[in-house]
Scaffold this motif. Structure first.
Motif, PDB file in Angstrom:
ATOM      1  N   VAL A  66      -0.866  -4.579  -5.543  1.00 21.64           N
ATOM      2  CA  VAL A  66      -0.510  -3.219  -5.152  1.00 21.64           C
ATOM      3  C   VAL A  66      -1.783  -2.400  -5.008  1.00 21.64           C
ATOM      4  N   ASN A  67      -1.977  -1.834  -3.821  1.00 27.32           N
ATOM      5  CA  ASN A  67      -3.154  -1.012  -3.516  1.00 27.32           C
ATOM      6  C   ASN A  67      -4.461  -1.756  -3.779  1.00 27.32           C
ATOM      7  N   TRP A 117       0.852  -1.192   0.000  1.00 29.35           N
ATOM      8  CA  TRP A 117       0.000   0.000   0.000  1.00 29.35           C
ATOM      9  C   TRP A 117       0.885   1.238   0.000  1.00 29.35           C
ATOM     10  N   ASP A 124       2.624   5.638  -4.461  1.00 29.26           N
ATOM     11  CA  ASP A 124       3.456   5.585  -5.664  1.00 29.26           C
ATOM     12  C   ASP A 124       3.331   4.182  -6.255  1.00 29.26           C
ATOM     13  N   ALA A 125       2.562   4.037  -7.318  1.00 29.86           N
ATOM     14  CA  ALA A 125       2.309   2.716  -7.893  1.00 29.86           C
ATOM     15  C   ALA A 125       3.591   2.033  -8.357  1.00 29.86           C
ATOM     16  N   GLN A 126       4.528   2.796  -8.911  1.00 29.39           N
ATOM     17  CA  GLN A 126       5.788   2.197  -9.365  1.00 29.39           C
ATOM     18  C   GLN A 126       6.588   1.662  -8.179  1.00 29.39           C
ATOM     19  N   GLU A 159       4.895  -1.525  -7.091  1.00 31.22           N
ATOM     20  CA  GLU A 159       5.180  -2.635  -7.993  1.00 31.22           C
ATOM     21  C   GLU A 159       6.578  -3.194  -7.749  1.00 31.22           C
TER      22      GLU A 159
END
Length: 453
Positions: free
Chosen positions: A412-413, A391, A394-396, A399
């Motif tokens: 992710v999230n 969580w 920043d998605a990157q 990942e």
């Protein structure tokens, strides 16, 4: 011999199930062996039409089946209805996609033609658990039947009417006699069935202990098996996580199905910079969950499936508290027959049962860490490897961390969930093999090379 099935909410006996004798088991094995050739040769489109009819019947009967699920293992009515509809969707999905997944795969060689075929192998025995008594079955059954295999089901002893409801839907949907049958048998009888030469493969969803036993029996006969075992999934909260979304997901990911889910978030690994704020909100949100009658829409936390499971969970909690864990919420059996309130333990450390073992019920363990690197180390410091989530804002970044989690499914999230389009299974002591998607169909096929010079 009879097994008594108490209602988890009331303790009253709902049903008495008689175990099958040797003659009945033999008849089921013989019927499966007899039915296999015709079912395997039936055109794929015809098998798909049967599966679509089964899906339609699941939707038509979902109220009645949901009532059985609630009575036998205590599932909230809304959760039961959603589970049945998910099974219907799986039937449609494999009927729609089987031709693509099972199409011969050409491979360029010096031959005139070379390709891979996916062929049915025979009878698959499924040993299934009680926590998702319909979905766990259809998760293996829909692809298995579409491939052209036949199947036998040894369901958990506390959900016999769920098993019979599945058999009824399949029969009325047009599945021929012998292609599917329920075996109301005990573990010793199941071991005998595994060893029977007419059984080609075995699939299990269950505990690590059950996995060891069944895999040993299957391996002793050189039979393919798929093992989906326990999990102690990490829920990693990094310092830039959106707390509103993360806390809402934490409550759902830990307490849905009364926490009795292999892929439930169980270890909440929270970076110190955000830990106090996360924990405060998590405790507040989880404290609003209400135990009670699972048929009552006001109940938001189901009872556990059996009183003995509730008692064992409490032993794990009490032992961890004795070793220094701090109870922030709950921590004691509820007033109902198998109720256990939402429980949150803080300051969980290695050596505690809440750190080292799977807690299969509504108990969350808080593990505080100083930074991302320690969060990753702690997340992987487990003998299990089923799922995990990260969580972060920043998605990157999420990942990158997810790719380093030692598990079969990293999200992710999002909470970890099974999706018919995605492979499902674990690593380490969470098992081996995969269900769902294309690989779920291929697991119980003869992957045959054809070479034409």
């Amino acid at each position: 011999m009879f097994t008594e099935i108490p209602n988890p909410a009331t303790g009253q006996i709902e049903h008495r199930q008689e175990l099958m004798g040797a003659n009945a088991v033999e008849a089921a094995l013989h019927a499966a062996q007899t039915a296999f050739p015709e079912w395997a040769q039936r055109p794929l489109e015809a098998r798909g039409a049967v599966l679509r009819k089964v899906g339609a019947l699941l939707r038509e009967r979902h109220e009645a089946i949901a009532g059985i699920m609630t009575a036998e293992m205590g599932k909230l009515k809304a959760e039961a209805l959603a589970e049945i509809d998910k099974c219907a969707g799986a039937c449609d999905y494999y009927a729609d996609n089987a031709a693509r997944y099972l199409a011969p795969q050409p491979i360029e060689t010096e031959a005139q033609a070379s390709y891979v075929r996916y062929e049915p192998i025979g009878c698959v025995l499924a040993v299934m658990p009680w926590n998702f008594p319909i979905w766990q079955v259809f998760r293996f059954l829909a692809p298995t039947l579409m491939v052209g295999n036949v199947a036998l089901l040894k369901h958990a002893s506390n959900v016999p009417r769920c098993a019979d409801a599945i058999a009824s839907v399949l029969r009325d949907g047009g599945v021929p006699e012998g292609v599917f049958a329920v075996l109301h048998i005990d573990n010793d009888q199941a071991a005998e069935v595994i060893r029977d030469r007419r059984v080609a493969a075995v699939t299990l969803t269950g505990s690590e202990r059950a996995g060891k036993s069944i895999a040993a029996n299957a391996g002793g006969e050189l039979k393919k098996c798929v093992m989906e075992l326990g999990g102690s999934d990490a829920f990693v909260v990094l310092d830039d996580a959106d707390l509103d979304k993360t806390v809402a997901a934490a409550v759902k990911g830990r307490f849905d199905n009364a926490g009795q889910t292999c892929i439930a978030a169980k270890r909440f690994i929270v970076v110190d910079a955000i830990a106090d704020a996360f924990v405060q909100r998590f405790v507040e949100a989880a404290g609003k969950l209400k135990t009670g009658d699972p048929n009552d829409a006001a109940t938001t936390l189901a009872p556990m499936a059996r009183q003995d499971l509730r008692d064992e969970l409490h032993h794990q909690v009490a032992s961890s508290v004795a070793d220094g864990a701090k109870v922030l919420l709950g921590g004691h059996p509820g007033q109902g027959h198998a109720d256990y309130p939402a429980t949150i333990l803080d300051q969980v450390q290695p050596g505690m049962r809440a750190y080292d073992e799977e807690l299969f019920g509504p108990v969350a363990s808080i593990l505080r860490v100083k930074d991302e690197a320690e969060a990753l180390r702690v997340a992987n410091d487990t003998s299990f490897g089923l799922g995990g989530s990260v969580w972060t804002g920043d998605a990157q970044r999420g990942e990158r961390v997810a790719q380093q989690l030692q598990c079969g499914a990293a999200f992710v999230n999002s909470i970890v969930k099974s999706d018919v389009r995605l492979p499902f299974g674990g690593t380490k002591r969470s098992g081996f093999g995969r269900e769902l998607a294309a690989v779920g169909m291929h697991e119980f096929t003869n992957i045959k090379t054809v070479y034409v010079a």
